[in-house]
Design an enzyme around this catalytic site. Structure first.
Site, short mmCIF file in Angstrom:
data_model
loop_
_atom_site.label_atom_id
_atom_site.label_comp_id
_atom_site.label_asym_id
_atom_site.label_seq_id
_atom_site.Cartn_x
_atom_site.Cartn_y
_atom_site.Cartn_z
N HIS A 41 -17.87 10.97 -12.57
CA HIS A 41 -19.32 11.23 -12.51
C HIS A 41 -19.93 10.67 -11.23
CE1 HIS A 41 -18.69 11.25 -17.03
NE2 HIS A 41 -19.32 12.40 -16.85
N MET A 189 -9.85 11.99 -14.94
CA MET A 189 -10.82 11.10 -15.59
C MET A 189 -11.67 11.89 -16.58
SD MET A 189 -12.13 8.49 -12.64
CE MET A 189 -10.97 7.36 -11.86
#
Length: 283
Positions: A41, A189
């Site tokens: 992110h 991830m």
């Protein structure tokens, strides 16, 4: 000291904040998230900062994209850590609506997408998913009015679906894909990686190794069936239960019979224990 982002939770407050962000003809990039932020992110936020002068990150765990049997209630929620990460990245605004704000009483509208949303990948195993995604993303685009929206390539079919929707509905948003960020051992991830047991975590990188092996064979000229069978063997040996492991056209996600059919993308979804992981790579 990190500057705290503005945190907004109602549509009227968001509109007032946007008027301020738009001052001096600023451009805005939106990073839609469900929270539980990780370095993947953060990479989206950094790309957003390169694309625009102001950055909004939305944090909203969207119930419309979860089936009743899925993990909406247990999905990781790490608000304080998320805000700290975004403050460190100097994000300008966090849009954090609640469910009632996004889906008020009487809400009865849904965005229906075809094209890349009905190609037999995620849609085959999660038929509810893209209707929920496109509805919430359409609302986020309308609410935040960004110039750019940043999505990770790990959810590759989602990236294609949202890109198509933004073009088809003339939403005035340029959707930008960002490369998948991986752990040192290759595992993509994901907020859901926290569900993995230690043994499962050791096996999980085999998913990426399988993608790499099939891609290597395809680049070497091996036929698609044999190349994909080699990767599937790696996935099975690691203890995964496969949903799909397919090579598709990288733009349309249509099935291909030969590497000559166009640019290729290999996509996979598989479960290890109760955790479902997805990944993909280009060929």
């Amino acid at each position: 000291m990190s500057r705290s982002p503005m945190i907004v939770r109602t549509v009227p407050a968001l509109r007032r904040a946007l008027d301020g962000l738009r001052a001096r003809k600023s451009t805005i990039a939106l990073v839609p998230t469900m929270g539980a932020l990780h370095d993947g992110h953060v990479s989206l936020v950094r790309l957003a900062k390169r694309r625009a002068t102001k950055v909004i990150v939305s944090i909203f765990v969207n119930p419309a994209q979860f089936a009743p049997t899925e993990d909406f209630g247990s999905y990781p929620r790490t608000w304080k850590a998320d805000v700290a990460k975004l403050a460190a990245e100097k994000v300008d605004l966090i849009w954090n609506p609640d469910v009632k704000t996004m889906y008020p009483d009487g809400f009865a509208t849904r965005v229906l997408t075809e094209g890349p949303a009905i190609v037999g990948l995620e849609d085959r195993f999660r038929p509810h998913f893209f209707g929920g995604v496109t509805t919430v993303v359409g609302k986020l685009f309308k609410q935040c009015r960004p110039d750019f929206a940043i999505f990770g390539e790990k959810d590759f079919q989602q990236l294609r679906v949202v890109t198509r929707m933004a073009v088809d509905l003339d939403l005035g948003v340029k959707v930008v894909g960002s490369r998948t960020v991986r752990e040192g051992d290759g595992l993509a991830m994901s907020s859901r990686n926290v569900y993995l047991s230690p043994d499962q975590r050791r096996s999980a990188p085999e998913l990426h190794r399988a993608l790499q092996e099939s891609a290597r064979r395809l680049r070497a000229g091996e036929n698609i069936e044999a190349a994909m069978a080699a990767g599937a063997e790696i996935i099975a040996a690691a203890g995964f239960t496969l949903d799909y492991f397919e090579v598709r056209h990288a733009e349309t996600l249509a099935p291909i019979a030969s590497p000559k059919d166009g640019p290729m993308r290999i996509l996979v979804a598989a479960k290890i224990g109760k955790t479902r992981l997805i990944d993909n790579i280009g060929v």
